[in-house]
Design an enzyme around this catalytic site. Structure first.
Site, PDB file in Angstrom:
ATOM      1  N   ARG A  29       0.826  -1.207   0.000  1.00  0.00           N
ATOM      2  CA  ARG A  29       0.000   0.000   0.000  1.00  0.00           C
ATOM      3  C   ARG A  29       0.864   1.262   0.000  1.00  0.00           C
ATOM      4  O   ARG A  29       0.540   2.254  -0.624  1.00  0.00           O
ATOM      5  CB  ARG A  29      -0.925   0.005   1.215  1.00  0.00           C
ATOM      6  CG  ARG A  29      -1.952  -1.122   1.247  1.00  0.00           C
ATOM      7  CD  ARG A  29      -2.959  -1.009   0.106  1.00  0.00           C
ATOM      8  NE  ARG A  29      -3.968  -2.036   0.155  1.00  0.00           N
ATOM      9  CZ  ARG A  29      -5.170  -1.876   0.711  1.00  0.00           C
ATOM     10  NH1 ARG A  29      -5.486  -0.723   1.262  1.00  0.00           N
ATOM     11  NH2 ARG A  29      -6.051  -2.852   0.707  1.00  0.00           N
ATOM     12  N   ALA A  51      -6.487  -0.186   9.634  1.00  0.00           N
ATOM     13  CA  ALA A  51      -5.466   0.833   9.899  1.00  0.00           C
ATOM     14  C   ALA A  51      -5.990   1.927  10.821  1.00  0.00           C
ATOM     15  O   ALA A  51      -5.398   2.213  11.875  1.00  0.00           O
ATOM     16  CB  ALA A  51      -4.989   1.428   8.574  1.00  0.00           C
ATOM     17  N   ASP A  96     -15.015  -6.407  13.340  1.00  0.00           N
ATOM     18  CA  ASP A  96     -14.341  -6.462  12.045  1.00  0.00           C
ATOM     19  C   ASP A  96     -14.365  -7.913  11.601  1.00  0.00           C
ATOM     20  O   ASP A  96     -13.902  -8.792  12.320  1.00  0.00           O
ATOM     21  CB  ASP A  96     -12.900  -5.953  12.137  1.00  0.00           C
ATOM     22  CG  ASP A  96     -12.306  -5.662  10.772  1.00  0.00           C
ATOM     23  OD1 ASP A  96     -12.379  -6.536   9.888  1.00  0.00           O
ATOM     24  OD2 ASP A  96     -11.759  -4.562  10.580  1.00  0.00           O
ATOM     25  N   ASP A 143     -12.767  -9.172   9.045  1.00  0.00           N
ATOM     26  CA  ASP A 143     -11.583  -9.560   8.287  1.00  0.00           C
ATOM     27  C   ASP A 143     -10.505 -10.193   9.144  1.00  0.00           C
ATOM     28  O   ASP A 143     -10.404  -9.945  10.354  1.00  0.00           O
ATOM     29  CB  ASP A 143     -10.981  -8.343   7.583  1.00  0.00           C
ATOM     30  CG  ASP A 143     -11.846  -7.848   6.439  1.00  0.00           C
ATOM     31  OD1 ASP A 143     -12.690  -8.645   5.972  1.00  0.00           O
ATOM     32  OD2 ASP A 143     -11.694  -6.692   6.029  1.00  0.00           O
ATOM     33  N   ASN A 194      -1.111  -5.914   5.824  1.00  0.00           N
ATOM     34  CA  ASN A 194      -1.663  -5.083   6.893  1.00  0.00           C
ATOM     35  C   ASN A 194      -0.585  -4.619   7.873  1.00  0.00           C
ATOM     36  O   ASN A 194      -0.731  -3.581   8.519  1.00  0.00           O
ATOM     37  CB  ASN A 194      -2.725  -5.850   7.690  1.00  0.00           C
ATOM     38  CG  ASN A 194      -3.912  -6.283   6.865  1.00  0.00           C
ATOM     39  OD1 ASN A 194      -4.538  -7.297   7.158  1.00  0.00           O
ATOM     40  ND2 ASN A 194      -4.244  -5.541   5.817  1.00  0.00           N
ATOM     41  N   LYS A 217      -8.919  -9.615  13.075  1.00  0.00           N
ATOM     42  CA  LYS A 217      -8.411  -8.291  13.413  1.00  0.00           C
ATOM     43  C   LYS A 217      -8.968  -7.780  14.737  1.00  0.00           C
ATOM     44  O   LYS A 217      -8.230  -7.231  15.565  1.00  0.00           O
ATOM     45  CB  LYS A 217      -8.752  -7.291  12.294  1.00  0.00           C
ATOM     46  CG  LYS A 217      -7.943  -7.479  11.029  1.00  0.00           C
ATOM     47  CD  LYS A 217      -8.274  -6.396  10.006  1.00  0.00           C
ATOM     48  CE  LYS A 217      -7.396  -6.540   8.772  1.00  0.00           C
ATOM     49  NZ  LYS A 217      -7.690  -5.505   7.763  1.00  0.00           N
ATOM     50  N   ASN A 253     -15.313   1.381   2.924  1.00  0.00           N
ATOM     51  CA  ASN A 253     -16.262   1.334   1.810  1.00  0.00           C
ATOM     52  C   ASN A 253     -17.500   2.164   2.142  1.00  0.00           C
ATOM     53  O   ASN A 253     -17.912   2.268   3.300  1.00  0.00           O
ATOM     54  CB  ASN A 253     -16.649  -0.105   1.455  1.00  0.00           C
ATOM     55  CG  ASN A 253     -17.531  -0.759   2.489  1.00  0.00           C
ATOM     56  OD1 ASN A 253     -18.751  -0.631   2.444  1.00  0.00           O
ATOM     57  ND2 ASN A 253     -16.920  -1.456   3.444  1.00  0.00           N
ATOM     58  N   CYS A 281     -17.702   0.953 -25.192  1.00  0.00           N
ATOM     59  CA  CYS A 281     -17.180   1.014 -26.553  1.00  0.00           C
ATOM     60  C   CYS A 281     -15.677   1.313 -26.536  1.00  0.00           C
ATOM     61  O   CYS A 281     -14.915   0.752 -27.320  1.00  0.00           O
ATOM     62  CB  CYS A 281     -17.923   2.093 -27.328  1.00  0.00           C
ATOM     63  SG  CYS A 281     -17.475   2.179 -29.058  1.00  0.00           S
TER      64      CYS A 281
END
Length: 1020
Positions: free
Chosen positions: A21, A438, A464, A466, A472, A488, A539, A594
């Site tokens: 990252r 984070a 969390d 995840d 991480n 986590k 998100n 297109c």
């Protein structure tokens, strides 16, 4: 003392798995420079360790600590690597081994000798950082660093006040002042005066003085490759001066910004004391920087003379410091600041204060300045930054010398600022943290330091879903390599409980996503028990849902986010501010289909195309085959409802019959033919439909502007990109069928040499969409017009019963596994298409960032943003109820820039009632009714308010409409609302639901349709 890296961790190594990252923020060259740099940090209290933590995570060659002083109990207010058992031990020696656990590639050392006795010891460091040291020693260190051109950073935090000073020496080269990708665009025209117009009124984004270079310009070919300084004429035009000597513009051309180095001459700290340069942190406090510049000097003078800091809330010490400050201010002559006695005295009152959120703010910023000094990446701070957050002082409690005196506890640094009474309020809060990544890790660390929820009534809930990944570890500092694969939330809670044992038993960890499907977990009792919510999400959908719940239950919400060096914070306060959902982020960038199919003109287009090719080759076919083999009604459902039934059935046939491999060699053949199809045959067909000399109906060249004329590729095994595509495609195709793959070059060459690649002849029957403004000529071909054709295709499929138990394995895209061929395929596929269209290719790193939608991240920004959020948390805990008490923040450490704005007030509405005009809050107000009420009683109660309901609904269920037949109305009006909702929706109210939300359409006394609050019906 030295903490060494493991034997297999080469110093200077850039581990892309760990730094993935951060690499998207800094780039390989900046990371390489840092990995070769030794850094010294003086001072290991809260601020010093925050800087050290961020620099260690950033990946410098080595980190040396110097703080020979003993640990005091008050140090635990912000220094999270210290424990009560460390009191009396040397700060740097205690800190080093714990700090060294963060990054195996950065050894942590301790400087044992008296650093300031032999100042020449600084010469071996690439950057020197000094924190909270006397002014005399600061100047001694800075003079040496300035003379030897060693970047120098000083930082200091005193309560809610702080400052940073940077001196990178004379002639410091800034390689990239802002870190943004170079701007580029397509030329629509260039006249002889040098006025350049961007194609299709696309904003160029330039500023006066930017430099630009052209290529592919026709008619003015000598212009190509020449660099020009530009002057902006408008959002779509800019001038490069007289270009008449270059000929006459004909067509085509691209322009690209040239990122130029910038040279900055820094002054020494001695020079800057007398005539400082400031970065304004808050324009509402424009006059404060010089006052605080003087005030901090007065504070150092007091400390030098008394050998101690001023006492908390002590008026005698504060008066003496103000006297010093007044004398110092006189030395500035015409620039003399007009000192606020209250401001300078407040600085004295808080001088012994040590707040973890302020350390996070200044520790994040100062560490980013260190990164700039080492790498030359981004614009450095020139040269002073002063910042205060006096708005965070509580109004609900009294501060006094008695209440702010030290108590011999780990919170003494905070009590010195806020007092014991406010510390007790902090300790008894109930907070919900959504996300433990984070931002979540940094937030929990700050909460542990300030003692949040450590009291008898306090509680922290953190969720969390995840698990921890290797990448991480570079920015989620509560996790260690041993935690990879664990949850986590569990690991983060365990880590902060070790930092502050008073949190034991005070943190509840969950692994559930917060959303509509978990309202039985996060039920109404859960939300109503909270004092506040903090989002640490990545998100928009999740943020929006949490925001809606906070609005419904009237809970304060603290929102934040980061994107590389950029960050923002937002405060949502019930009854005061708008909610997060009122102003969402812009939608994700998308490209016209297109353009992706036939007319790419930049690498982002080819990467998006390659990502889609990955899905259509290795994911969707396997899914469709498995559904066909496992679902008895799959064919019927596909033929009835799917818009692309023909394509689906042909894919199933191909993957079960025509393209079904038995050996890996057959997978190689498939991959080689796929290359031919995508990069030769399809391009030949495109050029057959639209030859290179084609013109449009208006007489202009078809292949002009954004349309780049392509060329077919001829396969060459010796071309690395060609061979990489075949290898990756063959292995992924084999994975679909459970066949063992191979990377043996000899096998590939043997198979390819022996196979026949059919010649391609373009067909006049193929239609290609020329632009997105035209209808897709192939849309109708996705369904069967001829029933016989459909029957033949269906009959060509093997019967599912004949393949019982047979399944394909779909490829689940994973960008971070370098052994799975996923990114190898997408990179090669994208670059081959780029070669078709003469677009500059991209390496695997850049391709991964775009295809994997990687959000750039660096620990410094995260640290600063969470510090700002916690400064707002103090206000929330205090219960401040004025809009101007709160601040939303926007930062960009690359520039650098920080700005604050008052939150937007929640919107208001009005309606006319029998008693007159009623104003209400559109977000936070609502009408409350008891569950015993019937529909008729509800309508009557609303009518008493002057509101005539024309419709009442609950979710998707329409409970009442004035247009309902009389019989339907009679059946419903006498029903209690809960029963009515259950009858209309045909499902019971969930047992965890305590409130029903009803929305109404109403007319007021004037007969006008008006907006009113929604209705909340308590069902329990």
């Amino acid at each position: 003392m030295q903490i060494d890296p493991p034997a297999d961790a080469a110093v200077g190594t850039i581990d892309e798995g760990l730094y993935s990252r951060q690499l998207y923020v800094l780039g390989h060259e900046a990371m390489k420079r840092m990995s070769q740099s030794d850094v010294l940090i003086v001072g290991m209290k809260g601020l010093g360790v925050e800087i050290a933590k961020n620099i260690c995570l950033a990946g410098v060659k080595s980190l040396t600590l110097y703080d020979p002083y003993p640990v005091e109990i008050a140090d635990l207010s912000s220094q999270y690597f210290l424990q009560e058992a460390d009191v009396g031990k040397r700060r740097d020696e205690v800190t080093a081994p714990r700090l060294g656990e963060l990054n195996a590639y950065t050894p942590v050392l301790v400087h044992q000798k008296d650093l300031f006795d032999d100042i020449s010891a600084l010469s071996r460091f690439k950057t020197v950082v000094i924190t909270e040291t006397s002014l005399e020693l600061q100047l001694k260190a800075n003079n040496f660093c300035h003379e030897n051109r060693i970047p120098y950073v000083y930082a200091e935090v005193r309560g809610l006040f702080g400052n940073i000073f940077c001196d990178f020496g004379e002639g410091f080269v800034v390689v990239d002042p802002n870190g943004e990708s170079p701007l580029s665009g397509i030329v629509a025209g260039i006249d002889t005066s040098g006025l350049v117009t961007a194609l299709d009124e696309t904003r160029h984004g330039f500023e006066d003085g930017d430099h630009v270079v052209f290529n592919e310009v026709q008619g003015m070919e000598d212009l190509n490759g020449v660099e020009f300084e530009l002057e902006v004429k408008g959002p779509y035009t800019f001038s490069i001066g007289d270009v008449s000597q270059y000929g006459t513009y004909l067509r085509g051309g691209l322009f690209t910004q040239v990122k130029r180095h910038k040279i900055i001459n820094f002054q020494s700290q001695t020079e800057q004391l007398a005539k400082p340069e400031f970065l304004i942190s808050d324009y509402a406090k424009f006059d404060r920087p010089l006052q605080l510049h003087v005030g901090f000097q007065a504070l150092h003078q007091f400390t030098t003379e008394h050998k101690r800091l001023p006492r908390p809330m002590n008026n005698e010490d504060a008066a003496e410091i103000f006297k010093y400050a007044t004398a110092i201010a006189e030395t500035y002559g015409e620039e003399k600041p007009e000192l606020s006695e209250d401001l300078i005295k407040e600085l004295s009152f808080q001088a012994r204060g040590d707040l973890a959120p302020m350390c996070a703010v200044f520790g994040g910023w100062a560490a980013q300045e260190v990164v700039k000094g080492l790498s030359g990446k981004f614009g450095p701070l020139v040269q002073h930054l002063y910042f205060d957050s006096l708005e965070s002082l509580p109004k609900s409690v009294t501060r006094s010398e008695e209440l702010c005196r030290p108590l011999g506890t780990r919170y003494d640094g905070q009590i010195a600022v806020f007092g014991k009474e406010f510390q007790d309020k902090i300790a008894n809060m109930k907070q919900f943290l959504v996300g433990a990544g984070a931002i979540g890790c940094e937030m929990l660390k700050n909460w542990a330091m300030i003692g949040l929820a450590t009291g008898p009534n306090g509680q922290i809930s953190v969720t969390d879903m995840d698990s921890i990944e290797k990448s991480n570890l570079n920015r989620q500092f509560l996790f260690r390599p041993k935690d990879v694969g664990k949850l986590k939330s569990d690991c983060a809670a365990e880590a902060v409980q070790a930092m502050n044992p008073e949190l034991n038993g005070k943190i509840t960890t969950l692994r559930d996503r917060v959303g509509p499907d978990t309202e039985n977990v996060f039920d109404e009792d859960f939300w109503e028990a909270l004092d506040g919510v903090t989002n640490a999400l990545d998100n928009v959908d999740a943020r929006t849902y949490v925001d809606r719940r906070c609005v419904f239950f009237k809970k304060p919400l603290l929102e934040s986010g980061t994107l590389g060096t950029k960050g923002n914070t937002q405060v949502v306060m019930p009854g005061l501010t708008e909610s997060y959902s009122n102003s969402q982020d812009p939608p994700e960038q998308s490209f016209p289909m297109c353009t992706l199919r036939s007319f790419p003109n930049k690498i982002e287009h080819t990467i998006a195309w390659a990502r889609e090719l990955f899905e259509s080759s290795f994911v969707q076919p396997a899914e469709n085959v498995n559904l066909y083999l496992s679902q008895p009604n799959f064919l019927e459902a596909t033929l009835k409802h799917s818009g692309n039934q023909k394509q689906i059935l042909e894919t199933i046939r191909d993957y079960l019959v025509f393209a079904k491999p038995i050996t890996f060699e057959e997978c190689i053949v498939w991959a080689r033919l796929e290359f031919e199809k995508q990069y030769n045959n399809n391009i030949q067909q495109l050029l057959f439909n639209f030859p290179k000399d084609s013109v449009t109906s208006s007489g202009t060249q078809f292949w002009s502007g954004p349309k780049r004329s392509p060329d077919p590729l001829v396969f060459n095994w010796l071309n690395e990109t060609h061979s990489e595509f075949v290898k990756a495609a063959a292995n992924l195709h084999a994975f679909n069928y459970g066949i063992k793959g191979s990377m043996d070059d000899e096998t590939y060459k043997r198979v390819i040499d022996q196979m026949m690649v059919p010649d391609f002849t373009p067909s006049s029957g193929v239609k290609i969409q020329a632009s997105d403004a035209e209808p897709d000529p192939n849309a109708s071909t996705q369904r069967f017009d001829d029933e016989d054709e459909m029957i033949v295709l269906v009959q060509s499929l093997p019967a599912p019963s004949a393949m019982a138990g047979y399944r394909l394995t779909k490829v689940d895209f994973e960008k971070d596994d370098d052994t799975n061929h996923h990114m190898d395929f997408i990179t090669a596929a994208s670059n081959l298409r780029a070669l078709n269209y003469d677009i500059p290719t991209a390496d695997k790193h850049k391709t991964k960032g775009i295809a994997g939608k990687i959000i750039p991240a660096i620990a410094t920004t995260t640290s600063l943003v969470t510090g700002l959020v916690c400064l707002e948390l103090y206000k929330v805990i205090d219960g401040k109820n004025n809009l101007d008490d709160y601040k939303n923040a926007f930062i960009n450490l690359a520039l650098p820039f920080i700005g604050f704005g008052e939150p937007v007030a929640s919107p208001k509405g009005k309606y006319l009632s029998p008693s007159g005009e009623v104003e209400f809050d559109k977000i936070w107000d609502r009408f409350y009714f008891d569950y015993e009420i019937t529909l008729q009683e509800l309508l009557d109660e609303m009518k008493k308010k002057g509101l005539v309901c024309s419709m009442v609904s609950c979710g998707v269920s329409l409970l009442y409409g004035s247009f309902f037949p009389q019989k339907k109305l009679q059946d419903r009006l006498h029903l209690k609302l809960r029963k009515l909702v259950e009858e209309v929706s045909k499902k019971p109210v969930p047992p965890h639901t305590r409130n029903l939300i009803l929305e109404v359409c109403v007319d007021d006394e004037t007969g006008e349709d008006v907006e009113v609050p929604y209705i909340c019906v308590r069902v329990k």
